[in-house]
Every structure is written in structure tokens, then in C-alpha cells.
Design a protein around this motif. Structure first.
Motif, mmCIF file in Angstrom:
data_model
loop_
_atom_site.group_PDB
_atom_site.id
_atom_site.type_symbol
_atom_site.label_atom_id
_atom_site.label_comp_id
_atom_site.label_asym_id
_atom_site.label_seq_id
_atom_site.Cartn_x
_atom_site.Cartn_y
_atom_site.Cartn_z
ATOM 1 N N LEU A 1 -13.024 -5.585 -2.841
ATOM 2 C CA LEU A 1 -13.474 -6.158 -1.576
ATOM 3 C C LEU A 1 -14.993 -6.130 -1.420
ATOM 4 O O LEU A 1 -15.527 -6.772 -0.514
ATOM 5 C CB LEU A 1 -12.823 -5.408 -0.410
ATOM 6 C CG LEU A 1 -11.292 -5.395 -0.399
ATOM 7 C CD1 LEU A 1 -10.772 -4.582 0.783
ATOM 8 C CD2 LEU A 1 -10.731 -6.811 -0.359
ATOM 9 N N GLY A 2 -15.691 -5.392 -2.265
ATOM 10 C CA GLY A 2 -17.145 -5.327 -2.170
ATOM 11 C C GLY A 2 -17.663 -4.563 -0.976
ATOM 12 O O GLY A 2 -18.807 -4.743 -0.565
ATOM 13 N N TYR B 1 -18.290 1.287 2.994
ATOM 14 C CA TYR B 1 -17.038 1.823 3.519
ATOM 15 C C TYR B 1 -16.339 2.693 2.472
ATOM 16 O O TYR B 1 -15.794 3.752 2.794
ATOM 17 C CB TYR B 1 -16.131 0.676 3.944
ATOM 18 C CG TYR B 1 -14.834 1.104 4.589
ATOM 19 C CD1 TYR B 1 -14.830 1.727 5.837
ATOM 20 C CD2 TYR B 1 -13.616 0.890 3.961
ATOM 21 C CE1 TYR B 1 -13.640 2.115 6.436
ATOM 22 C CE2 TYR B 1 -12.426 1.270 4.546
ATOM 23 C CZ TYR B 1 -12.446 1.887 5.784
ATOM 24 O OH TYR B 1 -11.265 2.279 6.364
ATOM 25 N N SER B 2 -16.362 2.241 1.203
ATOM 26 C CA SER B 2 -15.699 3.012 0.150
ATOM 27 C C SER B 2 -16.392 4.357 -0.073
ATOM 28 O O SER B 2 -15.734 5.373 -0.313
ATOM 29 C CB SER B 2 -15.670 2.216 -1.154
ATOM 30 O OG SER B 2 -16.970 2.038 -1.667
ATOM 31 N N ILE B 3 -17.722 4.373 0.033
ATOM 32 C CA ILE B 3 -18.442 5.645 -0.130
ATOM 33 C C ILE B 3 -18.151 6.571 1.041
ATOM 34 O O ILE B 3 -18.055 7.797 0.882
ATOM 35 C CB ILE B 3 -19.949 5.386 -0.274
ATOM 36 C CG1 ILE B 3 -20.229 4.614 -1.570
ATOM 37 C CG2 ILE B 3 -20.731 6.694 -0.290
ATOM 38 C CD1 ILE B 3 -21.654 4.181 -1.735
ATOM 39 N N LEU C 1 -7.780 3.679 -2.924
ATOM 40 C CA LEU C 1 -8.347 2.847 -1.866
ATOM 41 C C LEU C 1 -9.864 2.740 -2.010
ATOM 42 O O LEU C 1 -10.451 1.680 -1.746
ATOM 43 C CB LEU C 1 -7.975 3.415 -0.496
ATOM 44 C CG LEU C 1 -8.182 2.478 0.703
ATOM 45 C CD1 LEU C 1 -7.296 1.250 0.570
ATOM 46 C CD2 LEU C 1 -7.869 3.202 2.011
ATOM 47 N N ILE C 2 -10.511 3.814 -2.429
ATOM 48 C CA ILE C 2 -11.951 3.776 -2.690
ATOM 49 C C ILE C 2 -12.254 2.724 -3.757
ATOM 50 O O ILE C 2 -13.176 1.909 -3.614
ATOM 51 C CB ILE C 2 -12.449 5.157 -3.137
ATOM 52 C CG1 ILE C 2 -12.420 6.146 -1.965
ATOM 53 C CG2 ILE C 2 -13.859 5.074 -3.708
ATOM 54 C CD1 ILE C 2 -12.686 7.584 -2.373
ATOM 55 N N TYR C 3 -11.472 2.733 -4.830
ATOM 56 C CA TYR C 3 -11.682 1.780 -5.928
ATOM 57 C C TYR C 3 -11.497 0.345 -5.442
ATOM 58 O O TYR C 3 -12.301 -0.540 -5.751
ATOM 59 C CB TYR C 3 -10.713 2.089 -7.057
ATOM 60 C CG TYR C 3 -10.812 1.136 -8.228
ATOM 61 C CD1 TYR C 3 -11.747 1.348 -9.230
ATOM 62 C CD2 TYR C 3 -9.969 0.035 -8.317
ATOM 63 C CE1 TYR C 3 -11.845 0.476 -10.306
ATOM 64 C CE2 TYR C 3 -10.059 -0.849 -9.386
ATOM 65 C CZ TYR C 3 -11.003 -0.620 -10.375
ATOM 66 O OH TYR C 3 -11.099 -1.490 -11.427
ATOM 67 N N LYS C 4 -10.434 0.099 -4.692
ATOM 68 C CA LYS C 4 -10.154 -1.262 -4.227
ATOM 69 C C LYS C 4 -11.236 -1.757 -3.273
ATOM 70 O O LYS C 4 -11.702 -2.903 -3.381
ATOM 71 C CB LYS C 4 -8.793 -1.300 -3.537
ATOM 72 C CG LYS C 4 -7.610 -1.101 -4.462
ATOM 73 C CD LYS C 4 -6.305 -1.126 -3.687
ATOM 74 C CE LYS C 4 -5.105 -0.932 -4.584
ATOM 75 N NZ LYS C 4 -3.831 -0.928 -3.822
ATOM 76 N N HIS D 1 0.843 -1.205 0.000
ATOM 77 C CA HIS D 1 0.000 0.000 0.000
ATOM 78 C C HIS D 1 0.874 1.249 0.000
ATOM 79 O O HIS D 1 0.446 2.308 0.454
ATOM 80 C CB HIS D 1 -0.906 0.006 1.232
ATOM 81 C CG HIS D 1 -1.948 -1.073 1.222
ATOM 82 N ND1 HIS D 1 -3.126 -0.960 0.523
ATOM 83 C CD2 HIS D 1 -1.965 -2.298 1.811
ATOM 84 C CE1 HIS D 1 -3.855 -2.062 0.690
ATOM 85 N NE2 HIS D 1 -3.167 -2.885 1.459
ATOM 86 N N ALA D 2 2.101 1.134 -0.552
ATOM 87 C CA ALA D 2 3.086 2.211 -0.446
ATOM 88 C C ALA D 2 2.698 3.459 -1.219
ATOM 89 O O ALA D 2 3.190 4.557 -0.914
ATOM 90 C CB ALA D 2 4.460 1.723 -0.911
ATOM 91 N N THR D 3 1.842 3.314 -2.226
ATOM 92 C CA THR D 3 1.436 4.488 -3.009
ATOM 93 C C THR D 3 -0.082 4.656 -3.053
ATOM 94 O O THR D 3 -0.591 5.412 -3.887
ATOM 95 C CB THR D 3 1.979 4.412 -4.452
ATOM 96 O OG1 THR D 3 1.501 3.205 -5.062
ATOM 97 C CG2 THR D 3 3.494 4.425 -4.479
#
Length: 297
Positions: free
Chosen positions: A261-262, A266-268, A253-256, A245-247
Motif C-alpha cells: 500500500l505504500g 503507518y507501517s512504521i 500487516l507491517i509488510y503489506k 485477514h484471518a491470519t
């Protein structure tokens, strides 16, 4: 005969002309955004129709998520670094091509050219150039520095700065154009008067050119800080947020979290935090720059 000013005062501006565009904007932007904010307070997985309201649970989880904390830090580091280096480089380039050298028009084209290339294309190009056996390391070997062939995008200590370097390389020309427009709007008589007063180039820039460039500086800084905070394309194409997660930035992170991860809720919630950061940073920066601009005027 009714005066035009009086007629305009009675009728007012025809806001109804904007109604279709406003309705479309509300349907496409405002309504989805409001629904998104609601989902930030749920545990929705993006597929199931069943969801539970978790309140501030997603936001509380961010404080305990080291990846989220690290992503926020990386986002701020990238945004600040880009803002400083890109605008500093752009200003130097603008001062150079604003001179009377014969090749200035050709230089303007070449320096601005990277800014018109799609960011994703630029990122894939530089991913190949910065690879372990890419052109950059091959050049180091050719000049006798073969023992120092770093993994630019695979080393956690270098990857983030490599991303910053690529973005600065692409968009310094964009900042240059804005600064150049500001420089060319300064009357030549001011330069001539300053030269007659015996002011040197450094004093001339600081006391005369810099205050007159205040609007261009404001625009460039605003665009750079907002673009840096929202950055996604180049980071994801260059490193995918890695190594590890260095960059990772907030956007990657939102995309991942959403599509790998579905964890849509949390992403929103992360997206809401990103929106708040952009709003606070841009508003605060605008207030400071606008005050300095008024003081310079």
C-alpha cells in the motif's frame, strides 16, 4: 609492588576495546531505529522526499483500523498458544527421551531435526501438505474420513490454528533440547532419594524436578513468547495473512502496508507498537519467572 586489585580499580575496564563494535552497532541499528521512530509520526510513502508531520495521527488511526486491531489479537493468540502448546509438548518429549530406553539418542535426533530446517522451507512444505488435495486430506480419505476434508489454510476458522500447529511441530524439538539439558543437570542422587522416600512420578516431578527446571522453563517461555509475537515467515509463506485477514499478524500487516500500500509512516507506527508489545511482554514475563525461579531456589 602495587596490588593487582588496586591497579584494576584505578584503570577500570577497558571500555575502549568495545568502541568499534559499539560504533558499528549505533550506525547499523540505533540510528536507523531512531529515524524509523521519527517516520512513524509522518505520512511518508517510502519514496517521495516530501512528508508531513502528523503527530499521533498514525497511532490514532490504528484504533479505527479493524485490520490492525485484528492483527494485534491474532498476534497475541498465536504467541500464547505457541508458548503453552510448544513448551508443554517439548517438556513431555524431554521427559520421554531422558529415560533409559535404548532408542533415546535416535529419538532426540529425529525430534530435534525439524528445528534446524529453515522456517520458510518448512512453511512451504506444510502448505503443500495442508492443501485441499494435499497429503493430509488424502490420508483422511484413505482412513474413511473423506467426507471431512477441510481446507486447512483456506478456512478462516481453521487457518490460524493450522499456522500454530505447524510452528509447534517445528519448534517443539527445540524446546525439548533446552528442557533435556535442564533434566540432565539434575543429579541422579536426587531421583534415588525421592524414590527411596516412596514418592510417585507425578509428585516427584512437581516437587523436585519442576523447581530444578526453573531456569530452563524461564528460557523456553521467553523465547517462545518473543518469537510468537514477532512471527512473520511462517504466516506469510503459509497463508499470506489470509484468507482475507484471518491470519494477519502485526508483522504481516507491517509488510503489506509498507510494500503493497505504500503507507510507510503507518507501517512504521505499527512496528513501534510491535516493539512496545515485545518489550512489555518480555519484561513482565521475565520479572514473574525470575521471581518464581528465586522462590524455587
Amino acid at each position: 609492588m602495587v596490588p593487582i586489585a588496586s591497579l584494576q580499580a584505578r584503570t577500570g575496564p577497558p571500555w575502549w576495546f568495545a568502541a568499534p563494535a559499539l560504533l558499528l552497532f549505533a550506525f547499523v541499528v540505533l540510528v536507523p531505529s531512531a529515524r524509523g521512530v521519527y517516520y512513524a509520526f509522518t505520512d511518508w510513502d517510502g519514496l517521495s522526499p516530501d512528508l508531513a508531520f502528523v503527530g499521533l495521527g498514525n497511532f490514532a488511526a490504528m484504533a479505527d483500523d479493524p485490520n490492525a486491531v485484528q492483527a494485534v489479537w491474532h498476534t497475541l493468540v498465536i504467541a500464547v498458544s505457541i508458548t503453552i502448546v510448544q513448551n508443554g509438548t517439548g517438556l513431555l518429549l524431554a521427559l520421554g527421551v531422558n529415560s533409559i530406553i535404548k532408542s533415546r539418542n535416535v529419538l532426540r535426533v529425529f525430534l530435534f531435526a525439524p528445528a534446524v530446517v529453515t522456517p520458510i522451507v518448512t512453511a512451504y512444505l506444510w502448505r503443500n501438505l495442508l492443501g485441499p488435495d494435499g497429503a493430509v486430506n488424502s490420508l483422511l480419505s484413505a482412513v474413511g474420513l473423506g467426507s471431512w476434508r477441510p481446507d486447512w489454510l483456506g478456512d478462516p476458522q481453521l487457518a490460524l490454528w493450522s499456522v500454530v500447529a505447524v510452528i509447534v511441530w517445528q519448534f517443539s524439538g527445540y524446546s525439548m533440547v533446552i528442557f533435556l539439558a535442564g533434566l540432565q543437570s539434575i543429579p541422579k542422587e536426587i531421583y534415588e532419594a525421592a524414590a527411596m522416600d516412596g514418592t510417585g512420578p507425578v509428585r516427584r516431578f512437581w516437587s523436585i524436578v519442576r523447581p530444578l527446571l526453573a531456569p530452563a522453563i524461564t528460557i523456553n517461555l521467553m523465547l517462545s513468547i518473543i518469537g510468537g509475537i514477532k512471527l512473520f515467515d511462517q504466516v506469510y509463506a503459509l497463508t499470506g495473512g489470509g484468507p482475507g485477514h484471518a491470519t494477519d499478524t502485526i508483522s504481516t500487516l507491517i509488510y503489506k502496508d509498507a510494500f503493497t500500500l505504500g503507507e510507510f509512516g503507518y507501517s512504521i507506527a505499527l512496528a513501534v507498537v510491535l516493539t512496545i508489545i515485545v518489550a512489555v511482554a518480555s519484561s513482565g514475563q521475565y520479572l514473574v519467572l525470575a521471581r518464581n525461579e528465586r522462590a524455587a531456589a
